[in-house]
Design a protein around this motif. Structure first.
Motif, PDB file in Angstrom:
ATOM      1  N   UNK A   1      32.945  31.707  48.160  1.00 54.96           N
ATOM      2  CA  UNK A   1      32.287  32.973  47.866  1.00 54.96           C
ATOM      3  C   UNK A   1      31.046  33.079  48.736  1.00 54.96           C
ATOM      4  N   UNK A   2      30.927  34.201  49.397  1.00 55.71           N
ATOM      5  CA  UNK A   2      29.860  34.353  50.375  1.00 55.71           C
ATOM      6  C   UNK A   2      28.595  34.952  49.771  1.00 55.71           C
TER       7      UNK A   2
ATOM      8  N   UNK B   1      27.390  40.604  42.934  1.00 51.91           N
ATOM      9  CA  UNK B   1      28.405  39.851  42.215  1.00 51.91           C
ATOM     10  C   UNK B   1      29.760  39.892  42.896  1.00 51.91           C
ATOM     11  N   UNK B   2      30.534  38.852  42.663  1.00 49.19           N
ATOM     12  CA  UNK B   2      31.923  38.776  43.129  1.00 49.19           C
ATOM     13  C   UNK B   2      32.784  38.434  41.935  1.00 49.19           C
ATOM     14  N   UNK B   3      33.758  39.271  41.688  1.00 44.78           N
ATOM     15  CA  UNK B   3      34.680  39.018  40.577  1.00 44.78           C
ATOM     16  C   UNK B   3      35.854  38.198  41.089  1.00 44.78           C
ATOM     17  N   UNK B   4      36.066  37.061  40.481  1.00 47.58           N
ATOM     18  CA  UNK B   4      37.131  36.151  40.886  1.00 47.58           C
ATOM     19  C   UNK B   4      38.293  36.242  39.915  1.00 47.58           C
ATOM     20  N   UNK B   5      39.446  36.520  40.450  1.00 47.18           N
ATOM     21  CA  UNK B   5      40.680  36.484  39.669  1.00 47.18           C
ATOM     22  C   UNK B   5      41.515  35.302  40.160  1.00 47.18           C
ATOM     23  N   UNK B   6      42.155  34.618  39.238  1.00 46.40           N
ATOM     24  CA  UNK B   6      42.958  33.450  39.585  1.00 46.40           C
ATOM     25  C   UNK B   6      44.397  33.688  39.153  1.00 46.40           C
ATOM     26  N   UNK B   7      45.308  33.611  40.100  1.00 38.07           N
ATOM     27  CA  UNK B   7      46.720  33.769  39.793  1.00 38.07           C
ATOM     28  C   UNK B   7      47.353  32.421  39.504  1.00 38.07           C
TER      29      UNK B   7
END
Lengths: 117, 114
Positions: free
Chosen positions: B21-22, B107-113
């Motif tokens: 994440x940058x 903010x960065x929203x992280x989704x995990x598959x």
């Protein structure tokens, strides 16, 4: 350790009424607490810095008469939204600083969602 | 004025994949840098922080971040993402000299598959 609570977790009120949100440091004393506002899908914006026993310092653009902050003890700060209107609907988050100084760590409460009808 | 930029609003990764994440900041002096994670119903939790010294910082939950002064960056990394890492991640900088006045990125929203 270093737990911060907020009450209530959510509140719905009618336009024109006032709402008080409490922020408590449960297991430590905090001379400094902060209040943030978070809009949906946006970042946290600092509203004010609250110091125990003194007047809060508000960020530019934040109406001090609209958002009353009281830091009456080392474990409790309150934010009162006076004469709330729909545009005040938001997620309000408080934090408490464990140690003083620029490097002191802030511990955050879980937030309070305010909806003004 | 100080500012923090997180260029990625939303990132999706597969479970087990690596993550970066940058975060870029704008600040004249050496900043204090933080990464927080926000999960629904929970307060922001500090993952790690950089004040000085070793530019590679280790945090909780297997996260690390590297401070690169030349790039004004403080990117967050994890070698193998778990489904429980799905959350909102915020980079923040502290204005020195006085209170711990945090300035957050968007903010960065992280989704995990799976």
């Amino acid at each position: 350790g270093a737990v911060v609570s907020q009450h209530p977790s959510w509140v719905i009120c009618k336009s024109g009424t006032s709402v008080k949100i409490e922020c408590r440091s449960l297991d430590f004393q905090a001379t400094t607490m902060f209040w943030y506002r978070q809009f949906p899908k946006q970042s946290l914006m600092l509203m004010a810095t609250s110091n125990e026993g003194s007047k809060a310092t508000y960020e530019q653009g934040v109406e001090k008469d609209k958002f009353l902050i009281n830091h009456a003890s080392l474990t409790l700060s309150t934010l009162t939204v006076t004469s709330a209107h729909p545009e005040d609907s938001s997620f309000y988050i408080c934090s408490a600083m464990l140690t003083s100084g620029a490097g002191g760590e802030q511990f955050f409460g879980p937030g309070t969602r305010l909806t003004v009808l | 004025a100080q500012s923090v930029t997180q260029p990625d609003i939303h990132i999706t990764v597969s479970e087990g994949a690596s993550l970066e994440l940058r975060c870029n900041y704008s600040y004249g002096a050496t900043p204090y840098l933080f990464w927080y994670v926000q999960s629904p119903g929970q307060g922001l939790q500090l993952l790690l922080k950089y004040f000085s010294g070793d530019t590679l910082v280790q945090g909780i939950k297997g996260f690390e971040a590297e401070f690169k002064r030349s790039q004004s960056s403080f990117n967050l990394r994890k070698p193998s993402v778990h489904w429980s890492d799905a959350a909102e991640y915020f980079c923040a900088v502290t204005v020195s000299g006085g209170y711990n006045k945090l300035i957050f990125g968007a903010g960065t929203r992280l989704a995990v598959h799976p």
